[in-house]
Design a protein around this motif. Structure first.
Motif, PDB file in Angstrom:
ATOM      1  N   LEU A  11       2.612  10.201  39.966  1.00  0.00           N
ATOM      2  CA  LEU A  11       2.511   9.689  41.336  1.00  0.00           C
ATOM      3  C   LEU A  11       1.958  10.738  42.297  1.00  0.00           C
ATOM      4  O   LEU A  11       1.131  10.431  43.165  1.00  0.00           O
ATOM      5  N   GLN A  12       2.412  11.994  42.140  1.00  0.00           N
ATOM      6  CA  GLN A  12       1.985  13.034  43.078  1.00  0.00           C
ATOM      7  C   GLN A  12       0.503  13.362  42.922  1.00  0.00           C
ATOM      8  O   GLN A  12      -0.214  13.517  43.906  1.00  0.00           O
ATOM      9  N   ALA A 200      -4.707  18.003  54.706  1.00  0.00           N
ATOM     10  CA  ALA A 200      -3.410  17.373  54.442  1.00  0.00           C
ATOM     11  C   ALA A 200      -2.399  18.472  54.159  1.00  0.00           C
ATOM     12  O   ALA A 200      -2.769  19.632  53.928  1.00  0.00           O
ATOM     13  N   LYS A 201      -1.132  18.088  54.167  1.00  0.00           N
ATOM     14  CA  LYS A 201      -0.071  19.075  53.968  1.00  0.00           C
ATOM     15  C   LYS A 201       0.861  18.623  52.855  1.00  0.00           C
ATOM     16  O   LYS A 201       1.266  17.461  52.809  1.00  0.00           O
ATOM     17  N   PRO A 206      11.658  19.038  53.803  1.00  0.00           N
ATOM     18  CA  PRO A 206      12.620  17.990  53.501  1.00  0.00           C
ATOM     19  C   PRO A 206      11.946  16.750  52.918  1.00  0.00           C
ATOM     20  O   PRO A 206      10.752  16.552  53.114  1.00  0.00           O
ATOM     21  N   VAL A 207      12.724  15.935  52.215  1.00  0.00           N
ATOM     22  CA  VAL A 207      12.175  14.704  51.623  1.00  0.00           C
ATOM     23  C   VAL A 207      12.098  13.664  52.725  1.00  0.00           C
ATOM     24  O   VAL A 207      13.120  13.223  53.246  1.00  0.00           O
ATOM     25  N   TRP A 208      10.872  13.260  53.076  1.00  0.00           N
ATOM     26  CA  TRP A 208      10.656  12.475  54.286  1.00  0.00           C
ATOM     27  C   TRP A 208      11.312  11.100  54.242  1.00  0.00           C
ATOM     28  O   TRP A 208      11.699  10.547  55.274  1.00  0.00           O
ATOM     29  N   VAL A 279       1.773  14.432  51.840  1.00  0.00           N
ATOM     30  CA  VAL A 279       1.469  13.661  50.627  1.00  0.00           C
ATOM     31  C   VAL A 279       2.650  13.685  49.645  1.00  0.00           C
ATOM     32  O   VAL A 279       2.488  13.398  48.466  1.00  0.00           O
ATOM     33  N   ASN A 280       3.839  13.991  50.137  1.00  0.00           N
ATOM     34  CA  ASN A 280       4.989  14.218  49.260  1.00  0.00           C
ATOM     35  C   ASN A 280       5.520  12.921  48.646  1.00  0.00           C
ATOM     36  O   ASN A 280       5.879  11.980  49.357  1.00  0.00           O
TER      37      ASN A 280
END
Length: 483
Positions: A11-12, A200-201, A206-208, A279-280
Protein backbone atom coordinates in the motif's frame (compact mmCIF):
# COMPACT_ATOMS: atom_id res chain seq x y z
CA UNK A 1 1.13 -9.53 15.43
CA UNK A 2 -0.48 -6.10 15.39
CA UNK A 3 0.80 -5.04 11.97
CA UNK A 4 0.64 -6.50 8.46
CA UNK A 5 4.04 -5.71 6.97
CA UNK A 6 3.40 -7.18 3.51
CA UNK A 7 0.22 -5.13 3.15
CA UNK A 8 2.08 -2.01 4.28
CA UNK A 9 4.91 -2.43 1.78
CA UNK A 10 2.35 -2.84 -1.02
CA UNK A 11 0.00 0.00 0.00
CA UNK A 12 2.76 2.46 0.90
CA UNK A 13 4.75 1.97 -2.30
CA UNK A 14 1.53 2.27 -4.34
CA UNK A 15 0.61 5.51 -2.54
CA UNK A 16 4.03 7.04 -3.22
CA UNK A 17 3.89 6.02 -6.89
CA UNK A 18 0.34 7.41 -7.16
CA UNK A 19 1.46 10.78 -5.76
CA UNK A 20 4.50 10.81 -8.06
CA UNK A 21 2.26 10.14 -11.08
CA UNK A 22 0.56 13.52 -10.52
CA UNK A 23 3.86 15.25 -11.25
CA UNK A 24 6.71 14.68 -13.62
CA UNK A 25 8.96 14.29 -10.59
CA UNK A 26 8.21 14.07 -6.85
CA UNK A 27 10.45 15.44 -4.10
CA UNK A 28 9.53 13.39 -1.04
CA UNK A 29 10.68 14.75 2.32
CA UNK A 30 11.22 11.67 4.49
CA UNK A 31 10.84 12.29 8.22
CA UNK A 32 11.70 9.83 10.97
CA UNK A 33 14.02 6.86 10.69
CA UNK A 34 14.30 5.00 7.40
CA UNK A 35 16.55 2.36 8.93
CA UNK A 36 16.41 0.93 12.44
CA UNK A 37 13.01 2.36 13.38
CA UNK A 38 13.05 0.60 16.72
CA UNK A 39 10.57 3.02 18.30
CA UNK A 40 7.74 2.13 15.93
CA UNK A 41 8.60 -1.56 15.95
CA UNK A 42 8.22 -1.51 19.74
CA UNK A 43 4.86 0.24 19.45
CA UNK A 44 3.60 -1.92 16.60
CA UNK A 45 4.42 -5.64 16.94
CA UNK A 46 4.99 -7.02 13.46
CA UNK A 47 6.54 -3.84 12.10
CA UNK A 48 10.22 -4.60 11.65
CA UNK A 49 12.85 -1.85 12.13
CA UNK A 50 13.83 -2.09 8.43
CA UNK A 51 10.27 -2.20 7.03
CA UNK A 52 10.40 1.28 5.48
CA UNK A 53 13.64 0.63 3.65
CA UNK A 54 12.23 -2.65 2.34
CA UNK A 55 9.26 -0.67 1.06
CA UNK A 56 11.53 1.78 -0.76
CA UNK A 57 13.68 -1.06 -2.08
CA UNK A 58 10.52 -2.44 -3.77
CA UNK A 59 10.50 0.70 -6.00
CA UNK A 60 14.26 1.34 -6.01
CA UNK A 61 14.43 1.77 -9.78
CA UNK A 62 12.27 4.89 -9.38
CA UNK A 63 14.09 6.37 -6.38
CA UNK A 64 17.21 8.36 -5.59
CA UNK A 65 18.25 10.03 -2.34
CA UNK A 66 19.69 13.36 -1.23
CA UNK A 67 20.91 13.36 2.38
CA UNK A 68 20.87 16.65 4.27
CA UNK A 69 22.82 17.57 7.42
CA UNK A 70 22.78 20.81 9.40
CA UNK A 71 26.24 22.45 9.34
CA UNK A 72 26.07 23.35 13.03
CA UNK A 73 25.45 19.68 13.92
CA UNK A 74 28.75 18.86 12.20
CA UNK A 75 30.53 21.68 14.00
CA UNK A 76 29.16 20.69 17.42
CA UNK A 77 29.80 16.96 16.94
CA UNK A 78 26.15 16.13 17.64
CA UNK A 79 25.54 12.41 18.24
CA UNK A 80 22.85 9.83 17.60
CA UNK A 81 22.75 8.13 21.00
CA UNK A 82 20.71 5.17 19.72
CA UNK A 83 23.59 3.99 17.52
CA UNK A 84 26.53 5.77 19.16
CA UNK A 85 27.55 7.68 16.04
CA UNK A 86 28.08 11.37 15.33
CA UNK A 87 25.69 12.89 12.80
CA UNK A 88 28.42 13.12 10.17
CA UNK A 89 29.41 9.47 10.64
CA UNK A 90 25.74 8.50 10.50
CA UNK A 91 25.36 10.31 7.17
CA UNK A 92 28.12 8.15 5.70
CA UNK A 93 26.47 5.13 7.33
CA UNK A 94 23.18 6.12 5.64
CA UNK A 95 24.87 6.33 2.25
CA UNK A 96 26.33 2.85 2.72
CA UNK A 97 22.99 1.38 3.84
CA UNK A 98 21.11 2.86 0.88
CA UNK A 99 23.69 1.48 -1.51
CA UNK A 100 23.52 -1.94 0.17
CA UNK A 101 19.85 -2.26 -0.80
CA UNK A 102 20.41 -0.91 -4.31
CA UNK A 103 19.01 2.60 -3.80
CA UNK A 104 20.97 5.36 -5.55
CA UNK A 105 22.37 8.14 -3.36
CA UNK A 106 22.71 11.30 -5.39
CA UNK A 107 24.57 13.54 -2.93
CA UNK A 108 24.86 15.07 0.53
CA UNK A 109 23.87 18.67 1.31
CA UNK A 110 25.49 20.58 4.18
CA UNK A 111 22.70 22.93 5.16
CA UNK A 112 22.57 26.41 6.72
CA UNK A 113 26.31 26.80 6.17
CA UNK A 114 27.89 29.86 7.83
CA UNK A 115 31.58 29.11 7.42
CA UNK A 116 31.87 26.32 10.01
CA UNK A 117 35.39 24.81 9.64
CA UNK A 118 34.22 21.29 10.61
CA UNK A 119 31.55 21.44 7.91
CA UNK A 120 34.18 22.26 5.26
CA UNK A 121 36.32 19.35 6.46
CA UNK A 122 33.28 17.07 6.28
CA UNK A 123 32.59 18.20 2.71
CA UNK A 124 36.15 17.31 1.76
CA UNK A 125 35.83 13.94 3.51
CA UNK A 126 32.66 13.17 1.53
CA UNK A 127 34.30 14.11 -1.75
CA UNK A 128 37.34 11.96 -0.93
CA UNK A 129 34.91 9.06 -0.44
CA UNK A 130 33.45 9.69 -3.89
CA UNK A 131 30.21 11.22 -2.56
CA UNK A 132 28.98 14.42 -4.21
CA UNK A 133 28.62 17.18 -1.62
CA UNK A 134 26.91 20.58 -1.82
CA UNK A 135 26.76 23.56 0.53
CA UNK A 136 23.50 25.48 1.04
CA UNK A 137 24.21 28.79 2.76
CA UNK A 138 22.08 30.30 5.50
CA UNK A 139 19.21 32.53 4.26
CA UNK A 140 18.41 35.49 6.51
CA UNK A 141 14.84 35.37 7.79
CA UNK A 142 14.34 31.79 6.58
CA UNK A 143 11.67 30.59 6.15
CA UNK A 144 9.32 33.44 7.11
CA UNK A 145 10.66 35.98 4.58
CA UNK A 146 8.99 34.29 1.60
CA UNK A 147 9.85 37.02 -0.91
CA UNK A 148 13.55 36.64 -0.10
CA UNK A 149 13.43 32.85 0.09
CA UNK A 150 11.74 32.58 -3.31
CA UNK A 151 14.28 34.79 -5.07
CA UNK A 152 17.71 34.56 -6.64
CA UNK A 153 19.18 35.63 -3.28
CA UNK A 154 17.30 32.82 -1.49
CA UNK A 155 16.71 29.39 -3.02
CA UNK A 156 18.11 30.79 -6.26
CA UNK A 157 21.55 31.05 -4.63
CA UNK A 158 21.54 27.35 -3.76
CA UNK A 159 23.31 25.06 -6.23
CA UNK A 160 20.86 23.06 -8.34
CA UNK A 161 21.32 19.31 -7.92
CA UNK A 162 20.77 17.32 -11.10
CA UNK A 163 18.55 14.30 -10.51
CA UNK A 164 17.41 11.55 -12.86
CA UNK A 165 14.75 9.46 -11.05
CA UNK A 166 11.01 10.28 -10.80
CA UNK A 167 11.11 10.15 -6.97
CA UNK A 168 13.79 12.08 -5.08
CA UNK A 169 13.85 11.44 -1.33
CA UNK A 170 15.34 14.04 0.98
CA UNK A 171 16.34 12.64 4.36
CA UNK A 172 18.84 13.30 7.14
CA UNK A 173 20.53 11.89 10.24
CA UNK A 174 17.95 13.38 12.61
CA UNK A 175 15.32 16.03 13.21
CA UNK A 176 15.89 19.54 11.85
CA UNK A 177 18.55 18.47 9.34
CA UNK A 178 17.17 20.65 6.53
CA UNK A 179 15.27 17.99 4.55
CA UNK A 180 12.44 20.37 3.67
CA UNK A 181 14.86 23.15 2.68
CA UNK A 182 16.56 20.85 0.17
CA UNK A 183 13.25 19.61 -1.28
CA UNK A 184 11.79 23.12 -1.69
CA UNK A 185 15.02 24.56 -3.05
CA UNK A 186 15.04 21.86 -5.71
CA UNK A 187 11.36 22.55 -6.39
CA UNK A 188 12.15 26.25 -6.96
CA UNK A 189 14.93 25.48 -9.44
CA UNK A 190 12.92 22.82 -11.28
CA UNK A 191 9.86 25.04 -11.72
CA UNK A 192 12.10 27.88 -12.93
CA UNK A 193 13.32 25.51 -15.63
CA UNK A 194 9.75 24.72 -16.65
CA UNK A 195 9.81 21.19 -15.22
CA UNK A 196 6.64 19.67 -13.78
CA UNK A 197 7.57 18.66 -10.24
CA UNK A 198 5.82 18.21 -6.92
CA UNK A 199 6.44 17.90 -3.20
CA UNK A 200 5.10 15.48 -0.60
CA UNK A 201 5.93 14.51 2.95
CA UNK A 202 6.38 11.08 4.48
CA UNK A 203 5.97 10.74 8.23
CA UNK A 204 5.19 7.47 10.00
CA UNK A 205 4.05 9.26 13.16
CA UNK A 206 1.72 10.55 14.31
CA UNK A 207 -0.69 8.22 12.50
CA UNK A 208 -3.08 10.67 10.88
CA UNK A 209 -6.14 8.39 10.81
CA UNK A 210 -5.91 7.23 14.44
CA UNK A 211 -7.47 9.29 17.26
CA UNK A 212 -5.43 12.02 18.90
CA UNK A 213 -5.46 10.13 22.22
CA UNK A 214 -4.60 6.73 20.73
CA UNK A 215 -1.65 5.15 22.61
CA UNK A 216 0.36 4.87 19.35
CA UNK A 217 0.14 8.64 18.89
CA UNK A 218 0.78 9.40 22.56
CA UNK A 219 3.87 7.15 22.43
CA UNK A 220 5.13 9.30 19.54
CA UNK A 221 4.63 12.43 21.64
CA UNK A 222 6.54 10.75 24.48
CA UNK A 223 9.42 9.98 22.11
CA UNK A 224 9.73 13.64 21.10
CA UNK A 225 9.46 15.23 24.55
CA UNK A 226 12.93 16.75 24.14
CA UNK A 227 12.01 18.62 20.91
CA UNK A 228 8.52 19.68 22.05
CA UNK A 229 6.53 17.93 19.34
CA UNK A 230 2.81 17.88 20.15
CA UNK A 231 0.04 15.96 18.40
CA UNK A 232 -2.81 18.17 17.22
CA UNK A 233 -5.99 17.96 15.19
CA UNK A 234 -5.31 19.27 11.68
CA UNK A 235 -7.82 22.14 11.61
CA UNK A 236 -7.08 22.88 7.94
CA UNK A 237 -8.07 19.32 7.01
CA UNK A 238 -11.20 19.44 9.17
CA UNK A 239 -12.31 22.77 7.67
CA UNK A 240 -11.72 21.66 4.08
CA UNK A 241 -13.00 18.07 4.15
CA UNK A 242 -14.92 17.66 7.42
CA UNK A 243 -12.57 14.80 8.32
CA UNK A 244 -10.64 14.59 11.60
CA UNK A 245 -6.93 13.99 11.00
CA UNK A 246 -3.99 14.08 13.41
CA UNK A 247 -0.75 15.88 12.64
CA UNK A 248 1.97 17.42 14.77
CA UNK A 249 2.47 21.01 15.80
CA UNK A 250 5.51 21.86 13.65
CA UNK A 251 3.81 20.82 10.40
CA UNK A 252 0.59 22.60 11.32
CA UNK A 253 2.44 25.76 12.33
CA UNK A 254 4.51 25.70 9.13
CA UNK A 255 1.61 25.01 6.77
CA UNK A 256 0.46 28.63 6.13
CA UNK A 257 4.00 29.47 5.09
CA UNK A 258 4.29 26.39 2.88
CA UNK A 259 0.90 27.09 1.31
CA UNK A 260 2.00 30.64 0.57
CA UNK A 261 5.22 29.35 -1.02
CA UNK A 262 3.35 26.84 -3.15
CA UNK A 263 0.90 29.51 -4.32
CA UNK A 264 3.79 31.73 -5.40
CA UNK A 265 5.62 28.88 -7.14
CA UNK A 266 2.61 27.20 -8.77
CA UNK A 267 0.14 30.07 -9.00
CA UNK A 268 -2.49 27.95 -7.21
CA UNK A 269 -3.08 25.74 -4.17
CA UNK A 270 -1.74 22.22 -4.56
CA UNK A 271 -2.49 21.22 -0.95
CA UNK A 272 -5.19 22.41 1.44
CA UNK A 273 -3.86 20.92 4.68
CA UNK A 274 -0.70 19.45 6.21
CA UNK A 275 -2.37 16.03 6.02
CA UNK A 276 -2.88 16.54 2.28
CA UNK A 277 0.89 16.72 1.87
CA UNK A 278 1.40 13.33 3.51
CA UNK A 279 1.42 9.85 2.03
CA UNK A 280 1.38 7.76 5.23
CA UNK A 281 -0.50 4.43 4.99
CA UNK A 282 0.45 2.94 8.37
CA UNK A 283 -3.04 3.33 9.83
CA UNK A 284 -4.53 1.05 7.16
CA UNK A 285 -2.27 -1.88 8.06
CA UNK A 286 -2.99 -2.36 11.77
CA UNK A 287 -4.73 -5.70 12.32
CA UNK A 288 -4.65 -6.11 16.10
CA UNK A 289 -5.44 -2.78 17.69
CA UNK A 290 -5.37 -4.15 21.25
CA UNK A 291 -1.81 -5.43 20.77
CA UNK A 292 -0.73 -2.07 19.31
CA UNK A 293 -2.27 -0.21 22.25
CA UNK A 294 -0.60 -2.46 24.85
CA UNK A 295 2.81 -2.17 23.17
CA UNK A 296 2.49 1.61 22.89
CA UNK A 297 1.62 1.95 26.58
CA UNK A 298 4.74 -0.06 27.41
CA UNK A 299 6.74 2.31 25.22
CA UNK A 300 5.41 5.35 27.10
CA UNK A 301 6.68 3.86 30.38
CA UNK A 302 10.04 3.16 28.75
CA UNK A 303 10.19 6.79 27.55
CA UNK A 304 9.27 7.95 31.06
CA UNK A 305 12.34 6.26 32.54
CA UNK A 306 14.50 7.47 29.64
CA UNK A 307 13.42 11.08 30.25
CA UNK A 308 14.19 10.83 33.98
CA UNK A 309 17.69 9.56 33.14
CA UNK A 310 18.20 12.29 30.54
CA UNK A 311 17.21 14.83 33.17
CA UNK A 312 19.68 13.33 35.64
CA UNK A 313 22.58 13.70 33.18
CA UNK A 314 21.45 17.16 32.04
CA UNK A 315 20.21 16.30 28.54
CA UNK A 316 16.67 17.64 29.16
CA UNK A 317 15.15 20.15 31.54
CA UNK A 318 12.52 19.78 34.26
CA UNK A 319 9.80 20.73 31.78
CA UNK A 320 10.41 17.50 29.85
CA UNK A 321 9.99 15.48 33.06
CA UNK A 322 6.75 17.32 33.77
CA UNK A 323 5.40 16.61 30.28
CA UNK A 324 6.21 12.89 30.30
CA UNK A 325 4.69 12.60 33.80
CA UNK A 326 1.48 14.20 32.51
CA UNK A 327 1.38 11.73 29.61
CA UNK A 328 1.76 8.84 32.08
CA UNK A 329 -1.10 10.20 34.21
CA UNK A 330 -3.22 10.82 31.11
CA UNK A 331 -2.92 7.13 30.19
CA UNK A 332 -3.34 5.89 33.76
CA UNK A 333 0.13 4.30 33.77
CA UNK A 334 2.52 3.70 36.68
CA UNK A 335 6.25 2.97 36.42
CA UNK A 336 5.69 -0.35 38.17
CA UNK A 337 3.33 -1.44 35.38
CA UNK A 338 6.54 -2.47 33.64
CA UNK A 339 6.93 -6.08 34.75
CA UNK A 340 10.72 -6.00 35.29
CA UNK A 341 10.81 -2.97 37.59
CA UNK A 342 9.67 -4.55 40.86
CA UNK A 343 11.92 -7.67 40.53
CA UNK A 344 14.97 -5.47 39.81
CA UNK A 345 14.28 -3.27 42.83
CA UNK A 346 13.64 -6.36 44.97
CA UNK A 347 17.02 -7.82 43.94
CA UNK A 348 18.73 -4.59 44.97
CA UNK A 349 16.97 -4.55 48.34
CA UNK A 350 17.93 -8.18 48.97
CA UNK A 351 21.61 -7.86 47.99
CA UNK A 352 22.25 -4.17 48.67
CA UNK A 353 24.03 -4.07 45.29
CA UNK A 354 23.28 -2.63 41.88
CA UNK A 355 20.83 -5.06 40.29
CA UNK A 356 18.75 -5.76 37.19
CA UNK A 357 15.96 -7.99 35.88
CA UNK A 358 14.96 -9.22 32.44
CA UNK A 359 11.67 -10.75 31.29
CA UNK A 360 11.99 -13.56 28.75
CA UNK A 361 9.49 -14.23 25.99
CA UNK A 362 8.05 -17.05 28.13
CA UNK A 363 7.17 -14.49 30.81
CA UNK A 364 9.86 -15.77 33.18
CA UNK A 365 11.91 -13.12 34.97
CA UNK A 366 15.63 -13.44 35.67
CA UNK A 367 17.27 -11.16 38.26
CA UNK A 368 20.94 -10.50 38.90
CA UNK A 369 23.22 -8.33 41.02
CA UNK A 370 26.81 -7.31 40.44
CA UNK A 371 29.49 -9.61 41.83
CA UNK A 372 33.22 -9.35 42.28
CA UNK A 373 34.12 -10.13 38.66
CA UNK A 374 31.35 -9.03 36.31
CA UNK A 375 29.18 -5.96 35.90
CA UNK A 376 25.42 -6.20 36.50
CA UNK A 377 24.87 -6.37 32.73
CA UNK A 378 27.33 -9.23 32.33
CA UNK A 379 25.93 -11.17 35.29
CA UNK A 380 22.38 -10.69 33.99
CA UNK A 381 23.37 -11.93 30.54
CA UNK A 382 25.11 -15.04 31.86
CA UNK A 383 22.23 -15.93 34.20
CA UNK A 384 19.72 -15.37 31.39
CA UNK A 385 21.64 -17.65 29.04
CA UNK A 386 21.71 -20.31 31.76
CA UNK A 387 17.93 -20.04 32.04
CA UNK A 388 17.44 -20.21 28.27
CA UNK A 389 19.67 -23.30 28.07
CA UNK A 390 17.85 -24.91 30.98
CA UNK A 391 21.08 -25.76 32.81
CA UNK A 392 21.55 -25.88 36.56
CA UNK A 393 22.43 -22.48 38.00
CA UNK A 394 25.56 -24.02 39.56
CA UNK A 395 26.90 -24.90 36.10
CA UNK A 396 28.67 -21.81 34.80
CA UNK A 397 28.77 -20.94 31.10
CA UNK A 398 32.12 -19.24 31.68
CA UNK A 399 34.39 -20.60 34.39
CA UNK A 400 35.75 -18.33 37.11
CA UNK A 401 39.27 -19.15 35.89
CA UNK A 402 38.59 -17.69 32.45
CA UNK A 403 37.00 -14.57 33.90
CA UNK A 404 39.83 -14.16 36.40
CA UNK A 405 42.45 -14.23 33.63
CA UNK A 406 40.65 -11.43 31.80
CA UNK A 407 40.44 -9.41 35.02
CA UNK A 408 44.17 -9.86 35.64
CA UNK A 409 44.86 -8.48 32.17
CA UNK A 410 42.67 -5.42 32.85
CA UNK A 411 44.08 -4.87 36.33
CA UNK A 412 47.79 -5.67 36.01
CA UNK A 413 48.58 -4.96 32.36
CA UNK A 414 46.07 -2.24 31.46
CA UNK A 415 46.10 -0.65 34.90
CA UNK A 416 42.34 -0.36 35.28
CA UNK A 417 41.02 0.21 38.77
CA UNK A 418 37.38 -0.61 37.95
CA UNK A 419 37.99 -4.03 36.51
CA UNK A 420 34.54 -5.61 36.46
CA UNK A 421 34.10 -7.34 33.11
CA UNK A 422 31.69 -5.32 31.02
CA UNK A 423 28.97 -6.73 28.79
CA UNK A 424 30.87 -6.36 25.51
CA UNK A 425 33.96 -7.96 27.03
CA UNK A 426 32.00 -10.95 28.31
CA UNK A 427 30.43 -11.46 24.89
CA UNK A 428 33.88 -11.56 23.29
CA UNK A 429 35.12 -14.04 25.91
CA UNK A 430 31.99 -16.13 25.35
CA UNK A 431 32.52 -16.24 21.57
CA UNK A 432 36.18 -17.18 22.04
CA UNK A 433 35.29 -19.94 24.49
CA UNK A 434 32.74 -21.34 22.04
CA UNK A 435 35.62 -22.80 19.98
CA UNK A 436 36.44 -25.31 22.73
CA UNK A 437 33.43 -25.18 25.06
CA UNK A 438 30.19 -26.71 23.77
CA UNK A 439 28.12 -24.98 26.47
CA UNK A 440 29.46 -21.57 25.41
CA UNK A 441 28.66 -22.41 21.78
CA UNK A 442 25.06 -23.26 22.69
CA UNK A 443 24.82 -20.10 24.77
CA UNK A 444 25.80 -17.97 21.77
CA UNK A 445 22.98 -19.56 19.79
CA UNK A 446 20.50 -18.30 22.40
CA UNK A 447 21.36 -14.61 21.98
CA UNK A 448 18.68 -14.20 19.34
CA UNK A 449 16.06 -15.06 21.97
CA UNK A 450 16.84 -11.79 23.75
CA UNK A 451 15.49 -9.65 20.91
CA UNK A 452 12.28 -7.93 21.97
CA UNK A 453 12.67 -8.68 25.68
CA UNK A 454 12.50 -6.07 28.45
CA UNK A 455 15.13 -5.32 31.10
CA UNK A 456 15.34 -2.86 33.98
CA UNK A 457 18.41 -1.69 35.92
CA UNK A 458 18.45 -0.08 39.34
CA UNK A 459 21.04 2.46 38.18
CA UNK A 460 22.18 4.20 34.99
CA UNK A 461 24.50 1.81 33.18
CA UNK A 462 27.22 3.13 30.88
CA UNK A 463 26.46 4.22 27.31
CA UNK A 464 28.83 1.48 26.17
CA UNK A 465 26.83 -1.30 27.82
CA UNK A 466 23.51 0.30 26.93
CA UNK A 467 24.47 0.24 23.24
CA UNK A 468 25.37 -3.47 23.43
CA UNK A 469 21.97 -4.28 24.96
CA UNK A 470 20.29 -2.30 22.18
CA UNK A 471 22.24 -4.23 19.55
CA UNK A 472 20.99 -7.42 21.18
CA UNK A 473 17.45 -6.05 20.77
CA UNK A 474 16.69 -5.68 24.49
CA UNK A 475 14.37 -2.83 25.51
CA UNK A 476 16.07 -1.11 28.45
CA UNK A 477 14.90 1.08 31.28
CA UNK A 478 16.97 2.37 34.18
CA UNK A 479 16.33 4.07 37.49
CA UNK A 480 17.65 7.66 37.37
CA UNK A 481 20.44 6.82 39.82
CA UNK A 482 24.12 7.38 39.12
CA UNK A 483 26.30 4.29 39.35
Amino acid sequence: MAFNTEKYIRLQSEKIMERASKFGKLYLEFGGKLFDDNHFSRCMPGFQPDTKIKMLASIKDKVEVIVSIFAEDVESGKKRHDVGLSYESYVIHLVDMFRDVGIQVNSVVINKFEGQPAALLFKRRLENLGIKAYVFKHIDGYPANVDLVLSEAGYGADPFIETTKPIVITTGPGAKSGKMRVALSQLYHELKRGNKVGYAKFETLPVWNLPLSHPVNIAYEASTININDLNMIDGYHLDKYGVVAVNYNRDIEAFPLLQHMFRKMYGEDIYYSPTDMGVNMVGFCIEDMAAAEAASKAEVIRRYYETLCYFKNGSVDADAVKKITILMEKMGLRPTDRAVVVPALAAKEKTNRNSAAIQLKTGEIVSAAENGMTSVSSELLLKTLQKLLGVNSKIKILSDNILQKAIELKQKTLGERKFHLRLGEVLIILSSSALTNELSAHALEQLGELRGTDAHFTYMISDEESLVWKKLGVNLTMEPVMA
